[in-house]
Design an enzyme around this catalytic site. Structure first.
Site, PDB file in Angstrom:
ATOM      1  N   GLU A 113       0.764  -1.073  -0.004  1.00 52.03           N
ATOM      2  CA  GLU A 113      -0.074  -0.088   0.003  1.00 52.03           C
ATOM      3  C   GLU A 113       0.868   1.316  -0.077  1.00 52.03           C
ATOM      4  O   GLU A 113       1.710   1.523   0.837  1.00 52.03           O
ATOM      5  CB  GLU A 113      -0.946   0.119   1.312  1.00 52.03           C
ATOM      6  CG  GLU A 113      -1.738   1.326   1.375  1.00 52.03           C
ATOM      7  CD  GLU A 113      -2.314   1.452   2.647  1.00 52.03           C
ATOM      8  OE1 GLU A 113      -3.245   2.387   2.825  1.00 52.03           O
ATOM      9  OE2 GLU A 113      -2.159   0.898   3.563  1.00 52.03           O
ATOM     10  N   GLN A 124      -1.570  -0.730  -5.605  1.00 49.74           N
ATOM     11  CA  GLN A 124      -2.365  -0.413  -4.205  1.00 49.74           C
ATOM     12  C   GLN A 124      -2.212   0.895  -3.710  1.00 49.74           C
ATOM     13  O   GLN A 124      -1.091   0.909  -3.124  1.00 49.74           O
ATOM     14  CB  GLN A 124      -2.635  -1.446  -3.187  1.00 49.74           C
ATOM     15  CG  GLN A 124      -3.771  -1.314  -2.351  1.00 49.74           C
ATOM     16  CD  GLN A 124      -3.872  -2.190  -1.145  1.00 49.74           C
ATOM     17  OE1 GLN A 124      -2.813  -2.188  -0.410  1.00 49.74           O
ATOM     18  NE2 GLN A 124      -5.012  -3.016  -1.038  1.00 49.74           N
ATOM     19  N   CYS A 174      -7.258  -2.408   5.394  1.00 48.77           N
ATOM     20  CA  CYS A 174      -6.174  -2.517   6.476  1.00 48.77           C
ATOM     21  C   CYS A 174      -6.232  -1.742   7.688  1.00 48.77           C
ATOM     22  O   CYS A 174      -6.943  -0.429   7.689  1.00 48.77           O
ATOM     23  CB  CYS A 174      -4.843  -1.732   6.017  1.00 48.77           C
ATOM     24  SG  CYS A 174      -3.450  -2.114   7.094  1.00 48.77           S
ATOM     25  N   HIS A 222     -11.073  -9.774   2.766  1.00 43.94           N
ATOM     26  CA  HIS A 222     -10.575 -10.156   4.063  1.00 43.94           C
ATOM     27  C   HIS A 222     -11.481 -10.572   5.044  1.00 43.94           C
ATOM     28  O   HIS A 222     -12.215  -9.848   5.504  1.00 43.94           O
ATOM     29  CB  HIS A 222      -9.582  -9.215   4.572  1.00 43.94           C
ATOM     30  CG  HIS A 222      -8.471  -9.817   5.722  1.00 43.94           C
ATOM     31  ND1 HIS A 222      -7.275  -9.886   5.470  1.00 43.94           N
ATOM     32  CD2 HIS A 222      -8.890 -10.432   6.680  1.00 43.94           C
ATOM     33  CE1 HIS A 222      -6.580 -10.253   6.774  1.00 43.94           C
ATOM     34  NE2 HIS A 222      -7.818 -10.826   7.393  1.00 43.94           N
ATOM     35  N   ALA A 282      -1.241 -13.531   1.762  1.00 47.99           N
ATOM     36  CA  ALA A 282      -0.356 -12.691   2.258  1.00 47.99           C
ATOM     37  C   ALA A 282       0.702 -13.393   3.050  1.00 47.99           C
ATOM     38  O   ALA A 282       1.811 -13.686   2.532  1.00 47.99           O
ATOM     39  CB  ALA A 282      -0.977 -11.626   3.257  1.00 47.99           C
TER      40      ALA A 282
END
Length: 482
Positions: free
Chosen positions: A40, A84, A113, A180, A239
């Site tokens: 990110e 991203q 996040c 997620h 991830a």
């Protein structure tokens, strides 16, 4: 549209801060990942960057005003890499997307996040409580760039609210949604909610990418299909499982970790990855072996050479450095240097360059050479007008020489560097040697010439004073003594 990246039935490297840099992305592609996300990157930082084609590394770099490379990519991943960003502003998001548009395959907005790095300023998981802003950002991006746009979210406390948000996101025209399967308050130790991901997948017609199964469900490549089926998702994003061993993407099974780390480090050397970033990624792969002899050597390493020595890659380090230096040398040729492009900004001659202090001998600077040149030409001393940009406190200076103005179009981290950069522009525009190390008739030769000129001037001054004294003696009447 033909050639656009598809998110259906793919396995992707998830965006991970400090992990998803170029070496890790290339490694994941080597091992079988279909798509790779960069870490990110915050819109406020990216919007200040300028795009640089790095001919030495054969990369495209997005460089901040303080000279840090915020994002580096290469042709190998161009059709596979997703950029991203962290954003809470539609206009700024669009500016960043257009900046990177021709160098990536898709644009993703982080809406999942939960860490402060992402949530401050209303970004990341903070957006989940502001669906109007989510819609505004995605609508602006979908309508403003030619690439696919996606987003990554976390689930909401209510299953119905999660599905409602996903449907609203789908209406903006995005190409896919990554989900997620945890609440923003939950962490990896909490079980992933596959049922929530499945509900979203059944509610929308675009691909849904399942994320969050690394700890509980995905240990090797064979587990990827099981996780996808448990979530009824089109695709899977990994991830931590990929961070620990990127060869998890291999259909034939994972490779020995040492082999994986060695290959990672080779990419890090080839693409001049920052040593501390490489060290961080290697330590993540070592996991519980970080206190081993190898782990301690990695932790103690301060540069890429020391990292290479820890893995027995001394020869690879030397060969890579020699190859990169050979490219630098070729690009330093006089023909290349004279290729500096001068552009006019009103009445100011500009070049896009940064002041690199290491290129000049100790105690010598372009300002000194420009001042000396002006003195020899018997023109007025150079004058500098420097301004500071409010958004990042960077500096830009314009130098006036012989009633003409010069400046660099790039901003510098300090007033001194900005003035030096403007002096370099002036010297290059006028075709005057600037004293760079290795420059023909530059460096030490220029220094000696400046010193010789000063010595000559000093001798002339002393001679004038001496001649003046003798002339004065002739005009003094002799004193009469009694």
């Amino acid at each position: 549209m033909a050639g656009r990246l598809s998110f259906a039935n793919i396995t992707a490297l998830a965006p991970m801060v400090r992990v998803g840099t170029l070496p890790m992305r290339l490694l994941a592609l080597d091992y079988g990942a279909d798509v790779v996300y960069c870490e990110e990157l915050i819109d406020m930082k990216m919007v200040q960057c300028h795009r640089v084609e790095n001919e030495v590394l054969q990369t495209v770099d997005f460089v901040a005003p303080d000279e840090r490379v915020m994002f580096r990519t290469c042709a190998r991943e161009k059709r596979k890499v997703v950029f991203q960003m962290g954003t809470a502003d539609p206009e700024r998001a669009l500016s960043v997307a257009r900046l990177v548009e021709k160098d990536v395959a898709a644009i993703d907005v982080n809406m999942g996040c939960p860490k402060e790095y992402s949530t401050k300023g209303g970004m990341g998981a903070a957006l989940l409580s502001d669906p109007d802003k989510i819609e505004a950002i995605l609508t602006k991006l979908v309508g403003g760039v030619s690439l696919p746009v996606t987003c990554k979210i976390r689930i909401l406390p209510s299953l119905d609210d999660t599905v409602t948000l996903a449907r609203r996101i789908e209406k903006t025209g995005v190409a896919a949604i990554a989900v997620h399967g945890r609440l923003k308050e939950e962490r990896p130790r909490h079980p992933v909610h596959c049922d929530y991901i499945g509900a979203v997948a059944r509610a929308v017609s675009i691909p849904v990418i399942a994320n969050g199964g690394s700890l509980d469900l995905v240990k090797c490549h064979d587990d990827i299909r099981a996780f996808k089926e448990a979530c009824a998702a089109s695709s899977v994003m990994l991830a931590r499982a990929a961070m620990w061993n990127p060869s998890v993407f291999r259909r034939a099974g994972p490779l020995p970790l040492h082999d994986v780390m060695t290959q990672y480090l080779k990419y890090a050397l080839r693409y001049d990855n920052h040593a501390f970033n490489s060290k961080y990624c290697l330590c993540q792969m070592l996991r519980d072996k970080v206190e081993s002899l190898l782990g301690k050597r990695v932790q103690a390493a301060q540069n890429n050479r020391e990292l290479s020595e820890a893995y027995g890659l001394d020869d690879v380090f030397e060969e890579t450095q020699a190859e990169l230096e050979a490219r630098r040398h070729a690009l330093r040729s006089p023909e290349w240097r004279r290729g500096d492009v001068v552009a006019m900004d009103g009445d100011v001659a500009t070049m896009a360059l940064k002041f690199q202090r290491r290129q000049y001998p100790p105690q010598l600077t372009p300002k000194m050479f420009l001042l000396e040149w002006s003195r020899r030409q018997k023109t007025a001393q150079p004058t500098y007008h420097t301004v500071q940009r409010a958004q990042d406190r960077a500096f830009q200076s314009t130098v006036t020489v012989d009633r003409k103005k010069y400046r660099s179009s790039l901003w510098e981290k300090s007033k001194k560097f900005a003035e030096q950069a403007s002096a370099v522009v002036c010297l290059r525009a006028l075709g005057i040697p600037e004293g760079r190390e290795g420059e023909e008739n530059g460096g030490r030769q220029q220094k000696r010439k400046m010193e010789d000129d000063r010595d000559s001037d000093e001798e002339k001054r002393k001679k004038r004073m001496s001649d003046g004294d003798r002339e004065s003696d002739k005009n003094v009447e002799p004193t009469l003594h009694a």
